[in-house]
Each structure stands twice: as structure tokens, then as C-alpha cells.
Design a protein around this motif. Sequence first.
Motif, PDB file in Angstrom:
ATOM      1  N   GLN A 176       0.824  -1.219   0.000  1.00  0.00           N
ATOM      2  CA  GLN A 176       0.000   0.000   0.000  1.00  0.00           C
ATOM      3  C   GLN A 176       0.856   1.266   0.000  1.00  0.00           C
ATOM      4  O   GLN A 176       0.354   2.369   0.185  1.00  0.00           O
ATOM      5  CB  GLN A 176      -0.897   0.025   1.234  1.00  0.00           C
ATOM      6  CG  GLN A 176      -1.827  -1.156   1.305  1.00  0.00           C
ATOM      7  CD  GLN A 176      -2.584  -1.172   2.602  1.00  0.00           C
ATOM      8  OE1 GLN A 176      -3.409  -0.321   2.878  1.00  0.00           O
ATOM      9  NE2 GLN A 176      -2.291  -2.138   3.447  1.00  0.00           N
ATOM     10  N   THR A 179       1.596   6.253  -4.052  1.00  0.00           N
ATOM     11  CA  THR A 179       0.341   6.832  -4.501  1.00  0.00           C
ATOM     12  C   THR A 179      -0.027   6.325  -5.883  1.00  0.00           C
ATOM     13  O   THR A 179       0.808   5.838  -6.628  1.00  0.00           O
ATOM     14  CB  THR A 179       0.448   8.363  -4.577  1.00  0.00           C
ATOM     15  OG1 THR A 179       1.620   8.687  -5.335  1.00  0.00           O
ATOM     16  CG2 THR A 179       0.533   8.986  -3.210  1.00  0.00           C
ATOM     17  N   VAL A 180      -1.302   6.456  -6.206  1.00  0.00           N
ATOM     18  CA  VAL A 180      -1.797   6.185  -7.549  1.00  0.00           C
ATOM     19  C   VAL A 180      -2.031   7.539  -8.208  1.00  0.00           C
ATOM     20  O   VAL A 180      -2.601   8.442  -7.586  1.00  0.00           O
ATOM     21  CB  VAL A 180      -3.133   5.417  -7.495  1.00  0.00           C
ATOM     22  CG1 VAL A 180      -3.528   4.938  -8.884  1.00  0.00           C
ATOM     23  CG2 VAL A 180      -3.047   4.258  -6.537  1.00  0.00           C
ATOM     24  N   ARG A 186      -2.104   4.802  -2.147  1.00  0.00           N
ATOM     25  CA  ARG A 186      -2.363   3.455  -2.621  1.00  0.00           C
ATOM     26  C   ARG A 186      -2.973   2.596  -1.514  1.00  0.00           C
ATOM     27  O   ARG A 186      -2.789   1.382  -1.483  1.00  0.00           O
ATOM     28  CB  ARG A 186      -1.060   2.822  -3.134  1.00  0.00           C
ATOM     29  CG  ARG A 186      -1.240   1.648  -4.068  1.00  0.00           C
ATOM     30  CD  ARG A 186       0.087   1.062  -4.438  1.00  0.00           C
ATOM     31  NE  ARG A 186       0.829   1.913  -5.343  1.00  0.00           N
ATOM     32  CZ  ARG A 186       0.644   1.943  -6.658  1.00  0.00           C
ATOM     33  NH1 ARG A 186      -0.228   1.158  -7.222  1.00  0.00           N
ATOM     34  NH2 ARG A 186       1.352   2.748  -7.409  1.00  0.00           N
ATOM     35  N   ASN A 191      -9.333   1.626  -2.869  1.00  0.00           N
ATOM     36  CA  ASN A 191      -9.575   0.720  -3.977  1.00  0.00           C
ATOM     37  C   ASN A 191     -11.023   0.225  -3.932  1.00  0.00           C
ATOM     38  O   ASN A 191     -11.406  -0.456  -2.988  1.00  0.00           O
ATOM     39  CB  ASN A 191      -8.590  -0.448  -3.848  1.00  0.00           C
ATOM     40  CG  ASN A 191      -8.652  -1.381  -5.028  1.00  0.00           C
ATOM     41  OD1 ASN A 191      -9.640  -1.407  -5.763  1.00  0.00           O
ATOM     42  ND2 ASN A 191      -7.595  -2.153  -5.206  1.00  0.00           N
TER      43      ASN A 191
END
Lengths: 333, 120
Positions: A176, A179-180, A186, A191
Motif C-alpha cells: 500500500q 500513490t496512484v 495506494r 480501492n
Amino acid sequence: MSALGISALKVLAALGLMLGNGVVMIYMLRKVLGHLHIRLGPMHVGWKGTLQTVMDVLKLLTKEDITPRAVDRWLFRIAPAVVFIPSLMAYAALPFSDTWRVTNLDSGLLYTFTALSLVPLGILMAGWASSNKWSLLGGMRAAAQQIAYEVPLLLSVLPIVMLVGSMNLGVIVEAQRGTVLAVIPRWFIMNPLFWPTFVLYSISALVETNQTPFDMSEAESELVGGFATEYSAMKFGLLFLSEFSNQFIVAALTVTLFFGGWTLPWVPEAVSNTFGPLTFMLKTYLVIAVMMWIRGTFPRVRIDQLMQLGWQRLIPISLAWIVISGVVIKVWS
Amino acid sequence: MQGAADHIVLAAFVIIGILFVPLTLTASRLLAPSKPDERKLDTYECGSEPIGPPWVQFRIGYYVYALLFVVFDIETVFLYPWAVAFDHLGLFILVEMVIFIAILAAGLAYAWKEGALRWR
């Protein structure tokens, strides 16, 4: 230092953390509930009542330990230990940072759940051995609800294990990190695949820890003190301490599984590792605060509603969600 | 040998846990007064005399739930290794697992139909 010495120190650190958590969380609970009720909570002992729980622990130590005549003495004595020891053991696999952890178990997630699932056994023993109708009902309810919700609890987090490919809590946190699209952390909570997982997990976890909307086992307005009715002094203290400790464990697991554990998004890895334990504790206490908020807000549900919710809703939904997320993860990769 | 060291720590947890409980109880025994009397040692039922023992036949509902729990808990034990290896496994194993889950779901549906999930 020898391996044995180091392990003993690690365990003592965990024990210290457990006792510290108990003291802080009881104070926090009384303050949070107080302010939710628009009153002040403890105010007299120490600054803003901060020493209240320390004094309460001393008081528990000096209280008379009453063992009623009718109890099953042997079971009555060991039940607090059976509740307390697994609760202490659950600290073993928690990753406070990449270096701050007691063990680095590959089966960390399963291990923690296993430790938590031993607790209802002790509660059932306490309830039965007390030879008191309130206690027996409380113990039976505790056993029934905790075994009912252990299944959805274990099933609900399976999609995370499927995606990460490991039960090691440290590896789950590492997955995790970062970042996205440069902004969104993340974290698994971000999600959409894990939103139902989070809902299922939260409900089951609240039931597993006997938190208030689901505290059937010691519902004080129905069952006096539930399974702990006949317990006094330090035996009661141990039962109480493990309850708060379990709440901490579940909050810490929530942080580990959904909120990125010790990692921080948007900052360099080195920084986030340095402040790891601090971040982890802060996040965990935020989750605990939310649990206390829930406790102060929701009315208690009935035991039959609770059992129906568990067996007829949560278990089928979590089974279905395992299949769905299995397909989604396969298609994605 | 990281694994072995970890298991020593886990054993230490059990041992220290077992030592800690008597330690606190002994401390409490040394510090606390002990003046038991007839009334104090009575079973607490809000002040009234307890009528009959509590150890009587208990409702069967709890027993049925416990049986169902064993089935589903063991199912979970089977699912965890599958989930860990999920990445490396092909589509075939996914389909197999779906069938496995479906069989158990059918079991749950049967228990539901028979009324085992109803709290009476």
C-alpha cells in the motif's frame, strides 16, 4: 545479548504497550463518551482527569477479590488467564514499522486472527464457571456471536490476501506504499474492490471485540455485568484489560489492512519509515476514536437480529465477494 | 533462521503471559483486604436469593450454530492457502474454488431452509 533475552525484552515491550494502551484507552473512552453526552467525563484526578485510570488500576489492585461460594473454582481462576494470554499474543505479528515489530511472521494475519479467536473460549469459561445466570447467558451469547462473526471476519479479508499474495502483515503494508496517479494514496481503502471488504470487516470486527452496538455478552442493561458479573478486583481487571487490548488489535489490523499501516503517502520512503511507529499509533488511535464514536451513537441490536445478520447476510455476501474479487483480480492481471 | 527466532518469541509470549497473570493476582492478594462473609459469597442476582442452579439444560440453538461454525471455519482454513497462492494459480484453480465455495453455499442454503439459522 542472547536470543532468549531479546525475545523476553520484546514480549515485555508488548506487555508494556498493552498495559499502556489499556490505561490510555479507558481514559479516552470516558472522555469521548463524556463529550458525546455533552458532559466533561473525568476531571478531578490530575490535569483534566488524566490520572483517573492510573488511580483506577491502583484501586483494582487493592480491592477485595471475592470468589463466590457456588463457582467452579478451578475454571473461575484460570478463565481470566485464558482471556488475557491470547490477547497479549495478538501483539506479536503487528508491524509498527519496517523495523519495529516483534516478529515477522509469514502467517501474520492468520496468526492474529487465531489469537483473537481464542478469547471467546475464555469468556465462555468465565461465564459458565461463575455459576450465575447473568454470567452464563453472557458467556453463551459471547461464544455464539463471536463464532458467528469469526467466519465473515476471516472471509472478508481474503480478497486482500488474494491481491497481495501474502498473509505477512508487513508485506500487506508494503503493497500500500506510495500513490496512484501521484495524489491518491495506494491504501486499500481507496480501492473500490475493497469497499465491500471494508464494510464486512468493520461490522465483524466490532462484533468480535464486543463493541457497543454488539456488546450482547455484557449488556449492562439486560445482563448486569454479563460474563464478568462475579469477577472482582484484579481478575476483573484482567478481563477488562484484554477487552481494550482486543479493541486496539482490531483497530491496528484495520490500519494495517486498509489505511497503509505505518506508511505515509506523499512523502519520501525514508521519512515515512522514520516516523513509522508514530504514524501507526496515530492512525490506530484515530480508528479507536471512531469505534468509540460508534459506541456512543448506536443503540444495541438484539441478539436474534445479530445472529441473522451474521449467518444470513454477512457470510453469503463475503463468500460471493471472494468469487467476484477473484474474477476481477484475474481479469485485471 | 528468522523463522526459528520468531517461534522462540511466540513461546516467550505464552510463558510471560502465563507468569504475568499469577503475578498480578498475587500482588492484588498481598495488597487487598480479605473479609469474606456469608452474604458476600452469595451468587449475585441483584439482591434476591438465587432460585435453582444456573447449570441447567441450555437452548439447542447455540449448539447448531457451533456445528455450522466448525464447517465454515474449516472452509476458511482451506481458502487461506489458496488466496496466498492465488497469483500463481491458473484459471482452472479459480473455477475449482468457485465450485468448492458453491458447495458450501449450498450447505448454508440447506441449513437456512431447515431453519437452523433462525433464532428461536
